[in-house]
Design an enzyme around this catalytic site. Structure first.
Site, PDB file in Angstrom:
ATOM      1  N   GLU A  10      14.923   3.158  57.517  1.00 11.16           N
ATOM      2  CA  GLU A  10      15.087   1.716  57.363  1.00 11.16           C
ATOM      3  C   GLU A  10      16.412   1.358  56.697  1.00 11.16           C
ATOM      4  O   GLU A  10      16.908   0.248  56.813  1.00 11.16           O
ATOM      5  CB  GLU A  10      13.916   1.193  56.520  1.00 11.16           C
ATOM      6  CG  GLU A  10      13.854  -0.293  56.348  1.00 11.16           C
ATOM      7  CD  GLU A  10      12.484  -0.726  55.856  1.00 11.16           C
ATOM      8  OE1 GLU A  10      11.483  -0.127  56.295  1.00 11.16           O
ATOM      9  OE2 GLU A  10      12.420  -1.662  55.041  1.00 11.16           O
ATOM     10  N   ASP A 115      10.313   2.736  55.927  1.00 14.81           N
ATOM     11  CA  ASP A 115       9.533   2.630  54.691  1.00 14.81           C
ATOM     12  C   ASP A 115       8.031   2.598  54.976  1.00 14.81           C
ATOM     13  O   ASP A 115       7.582   2.114  56.016  1.00 14.81           O
ATOM     14  CB  ASP A 115       9.927   1.358  53.913  1.00 14.81           C
ATOM     15  CG  ASP A 115      11.304   1.485  53.272  1.00 14.81           C
ATOM     16  OD1 ASP A 115      11.953   2.529  53.481  1.00 14.81           O
ATOM     17  OD2 ASP A 115      11.720   0.534  52.582  1.00 14.81           O
ATOM     18  N   TYR A 365      17.794   2.308  43.157  1.00 14.32           N
ATOM     19  CA  TYR A 365      17.497   1.243  44.123  1.00 14.32           C
ATOM     20  C   TYR A 365      16.880   0.022  43.425  1.00 14.32           C
ATOM     21  O   TYR A 365      15.899   0.154  42.691  1.00 14.32           O
ATOM     22  CB  TYR A 365      16.536   1.801  45.170  1.00 14.32           C
ATOM     23  CG  TYR A 365      16.374   0.918  46.368  1.00 14.32           C
ATOM     24  CD1 TYR A 365      17.439   0.696  47.229  1.00 14.32           C
ATOM     25  CD2 TYR A 365      15.154   0.303  46.639  1.00 14.32           C
ATOM     26  CE1 TYR A 365      17.296  -0.118  48.329  1.00 14.32           C
ATOM     27  CE2 TYR A 365      15.000  -0.499  47.750  1.00 14.32           C
ATOM     28  CZ  TYR A 365      16.073  -0.712  48.589  1.00 14.32           C
ATOM     29  OH  TYR A 365      15.924  -1.511  49.676  1.00 14.32           O
TER      30      TYR A 365
END
Length: 833
Positions: A10, A115, A365
């Site tokens: 993704e 994901d 992240y």
DNA sequence: GCAAGGTC
């Protein structure tokens, strides 16, 4: 030659990490050019040539046909009954698709590794549709570039990715059908070696029900959003950029703010009285309150005051109680946004800064729900890495040297990504919001592995005359995590003097204070984002943007967040029209209901068609009610806009002074638009009453309201200057630009006496509700992120603004001087970020 | 010029 394997993820980071985990030697190829570069990662896995490539989120979207392009009240009903949605390739994904085509060349096996969530399943499905050549490039009911050809003469060049077959409706296949059909799907819950290897060891196939659920969520959101945004905008004459928006998440979020404002307005203050004693001992001042606390009757408080009549206060008791303050949980996105908000960085700015820090390799992240560090995270190692960051180097080194650090745990444990923690140290000093957010992440991480703070709560009881008094204080016995995180928490040290029973203080005064109970406070952006999370409104990745959207639409202003009259009126319009309606998009229940339906689709209990059909039916009912009440909706919103725009009364002619934004230059000024009675007399029409959009984050530029007006055509237009209005013809300011659709209603136009004033370029402008004591012109309120200030509207003429004018002038000179030496450019950048 | 959801 063994079969080539293609892995689709993704995002780039996932492709890169999977390649690192599965491969020994990874070769990176860059596709595309410039900022839009996409990388693919080639390696051998189990003896097979393998390429991993990351998409950039969604690559397909739901689209209406062109026949709904034009905004009109007339086709809304048809739009609801026959939205004619089609799933098409997202025009913005051309670079990604080009890279995908190159990377997939010759692959005989396909693994979808997007994901592990609902959107990830849909993104995987999008990849399958594109790779297999099933994805449509455009809506089949549209005639492609035909319209453009008629208008501009030349045909729009086909998108680069598909230059070879611009004529066909589908994207050209990238893989043989059979390869797509026998695809594999892997689901890993974290990008760590053991998880990824385990997932790749037992692949399954895509869950098409789950992907359907995600697509239906898109369809329903777009249908409701498009129909109601158009209805509200058209009903209130808001064309072009001045449109009003309505959505499943944004409108209930606005309601939270409006509800709080309604509570505040409905609040009836109750008076109460307090008795305070100002004391002194050995040169130290101390204030103690009457032990009774609040008195509900003035007479009782006065009696207590009168009976506290000795010159000395005697200590009757002194107690201390140890208290432990635990370090905070690791940061997830919401907690980081909330903390950033309390140091003056709005959630949307904090998100942007975090994204940038992540891309620079400084933090992990930034989009995560998780508040529990994974077991595999080497806490000592992270601390050791921070020894290179000056402000915390000492503490980081000390922590890194401890045997094995343990961390706090939050109550949201998810498997998506780890909580946000520092992964690198900047090589050169950071600036602006990035500096603030980085420091916050660093200090928060250290705090989560440090000890609790030990606080000593102190309570001192005294008697003055017959009356008991109390003073409270606190002392930090052991700082623990406060040593690094103290600046972000409310814990303040204010120790009481060391005294013992029998000691005395001199009573300097015993005061009576009349107070009244306060209404509940407005929500801060930080509190709002937490409330949204609690209520399931939006996601970690969207909440900040959605709050920002409320500012951009001028539904709200300031921080703490204050709804504008426009924002209040929008919710009021829904309340009036949809009272007792089965479904109300302005209610947070809408999200819960949609979630339940999505669960049923993913369980296979319900087809997506049934959910969409039911949603269309509910929307039809809502639209019928709204359309039946269109005059009321219009009145409510237009009156609110007028109140928001009106800054005061014109000293020259008695008309209304309103805020205006020049459509051409974007500059703002105030203009007289005469009296409301003149509407009829003017006898002309044009699109009016529109508000400008713009970055309206507190602290940043906020848009004033824009109106249709002739006023500044006058020769009296103010001189241009740093804060001056453009002096451009006011025709520019004619609201909303654009033609009204299909000859639909337009708002009446009004004229004023020609009086204008410049307005400050930043902050939202509101009426202060009073006249300037110096000159009598209206005072205005400028609302920014760090509060609001008031000034006289007459920037150039009023003596009250002299100091302001001088400061501006000095700043402008300094900037002009700095530009030639190059120092001001840095300064400008800093203020901008 | 519509939403909300991904990611850059």
């Amino acid at each position: 030659m063994p079969d080539k394997l293609l892995i689709i993820t993704e995002k780039d980071m996932a492709a890169r990490k999977i390649a690192d985990i599965l491969g020994d030697h990874v070769e990176v190829t860059r596709h595309g050019s410039g900022k839009q570069k996409v990388s693919s990662y080639a390696f051998d896995w189990q003896g097979r040539p393998t390429v991993a490539i990351g998409l950039r989120g969604h690559v397909m979207r739901t689209a209406f046909p062109d026949r709904y392009k034009r905004w009109s009240l007339k086709n809304l009903h048809e739009m609801i009954r026959d939205p004619d949605f089609v799933w098409v390739v997202d025009g913005g994904a051309q670079t990604v698709l080009g890279a995908l085509r190159a990377a997939s060349k010759g692959a005989q096996e396909l693994i979808i590794a997007t994901d592990y969530d609902r959107e990830g399943e849909l993104i995987g499905n999008e990849a399958l549709a594109i790779l297999g050549g099933e994805a449509l490039k455009r809506h089949p009911h549209d005639d492609g570039a035909g319209k453009k050809r008629r208008k501009g003469g030349a045909e729009e060049p086909p998108p680069a990715e598909d230059a070879a077959d611009a004529g066909t409706p589908h994207v050209r296949a990238m893989l043989p059908r059979a390869v797509v059909d026998r695809h594999h799907r892997v689901r890993y819950s974290a990008l760590i070696a053991e998880e990824v290897k385990a997932a790749f060891a037992k692949p399954t196939t895509l869950d098409f029900h789950l992907a359907d659920a995600a697509r239906t969520r898109q369809d329903v959101d777009l249908l409701w959003g498009a129909v109601l945004s158009r209805f509200i905008s058209l009903a209130s004459y808001r064309y072009g950029a001045a449109y009003l928006s309505v959505g499943r998440v944004q409108t209930p979020t606005l309601r939270l703010i409006v509800d709080r404002e309604r509570e505040r307005r409905a609040f009836v203050p109750v008076p109460y009285w307090e008795v305070w004693a100002d004391l002194e001992r050995e040169g130290r001042q101390l204030t103690a309150g009457h032990a009774h606390g609040r008195f509900d009757a003035q007479a009782k408080a006065e009696r207590a005051q009168a009976e506290a009549d000795t010159p000395l206060a005697t200590v009757t008791d002194y107690q201390t109680r140890p208290r432990s303050v635990k370090p905070p949980a690791p940061f997830n996105t919401t907690a980081l946004m909330s903390a950033a908000s309390s140091v003056g960085v709005s959630p949307s700015r904090a998100m942007r800064a975090a994204e940038s820090l992540y891309l620079s390799g400084l933090i992990s992240y930034p989009r995560t729900d998780n508040t529990v560090y994974p077991k595999a995270l080497d806490l000592n190692g992270v601390a050791a890495g921070l020894t290179g960051y000056g402000p915390v180097a000492g503490i980081a080194a000390e922590l890194a040297a401890r045997p094995k650090l343990t961390a706090t745990r939050g109550n949201k444990r998810t498997s998506d990504h780890p909580p946000i923690y520092p992964v690198g140290v900047p090589s050169s000093p950071l600036e602006g919001n990035e500096a603030k957010v980085y420091e916050l992440v660093v200090r928060r991480f250290l705090a989560t592995v440090m000890d609790a703070a030990r606080i000593e709560s102190q309570k001192l009881e005294l008697s003055i005359g017959s009356q008991p008094f109390v003073a409270r204080g606190s002392r930090v016995a052991e700082a623990g995590f406060l040593a690094v995180y103290g600046k972000y928490v409310a814990e303040r040290e204010k120790p009481l003097p060391q005294v013992a029973p029998g000691d005395t203080f001199t009573v300097e005064a015993v005061r009576l204070e009349a107070k009244q109970t306060q209404p509940p406070g407005r929500l801060s952006q930080g509190t709002l984002i937490e409330k949204m999370e609690d209520m399931g409104l939006g996601t970690k990745a969207t909440r900040a943007e959605i709050i920002q959207r409320l500012y951009d639409r001028t539904y709200v202003r300031g921080n703490p967040i204050e709804p504008t009259d426009l924002g209040m009126s929008l919710i009021a319009a829904f309340d009036a029209a949809l009272d007792q309606a089965p479904v109300d998009i302005s209610s947070p229940a809408m999200t819960a209901r949609l979630e339940a339906d999505m669960d049923r689709i993913s369980e296979g209990e319900l087809g997506w068609q049934a959910v969409l059909a039911e949603s269309q039916e509910m929307l039809e009912h809502a639209w019928e009610r709204l359309d039946g009440a269109i005059e009321d909706v219009r009145t409510v919103i237009l009156e609110a806009v007028r109140r928001d725009q009106t800054l005061g009364t014109c000293h020259t002619c008695g008309g209304e002074i309103v805020a205006v934004t020049s459509r051409k230059s974007g500059k703002r000024f105030a203009a007289c638009r005469g009296l409301p009675d003149e509407q009829a007399a003017a006898g002309e029409t044009e699109a009016g009453g529109a508000a400008a959009s713009g970055p309206a984050s507190p602290g940043g530029g906020a848009a004033a309201t824009q109106v249709a007006d002739d006023a500044s055509r006058s020769a009296d237009a103010p001189p241009s200057g740093p804060a001056a209005a453009s002096g451009e013809p006011a025709a520019d300011a004619a609201a909303g630009a654009g033609e009204p659709a299909d000859g639909e209603d337009t708002a009446p136009r009004r004229r004023g006496c020609g009086q204008t004033f410049p307005l400050p370029p930043f902050g939202q402008i509101a009426a202060a509700g009073k006249a300037c004591p110096e000159c009598g012109w209206p005072m205005i309120r400028i609302v920014g992120g760090r509060g609001s200030r008031e000034q006289c509207i007459d920037y150039y003429g009023c003596p009250s603004n002299a100091a302001l004018r001088e400061r501006r002038e000095a700043r402008r000179n300094a900037a002009a001087e700095g530009r030639s030496t190059g120092t001001a450019r840095r300064g400008r950048r800093r203020t901008k970020s």
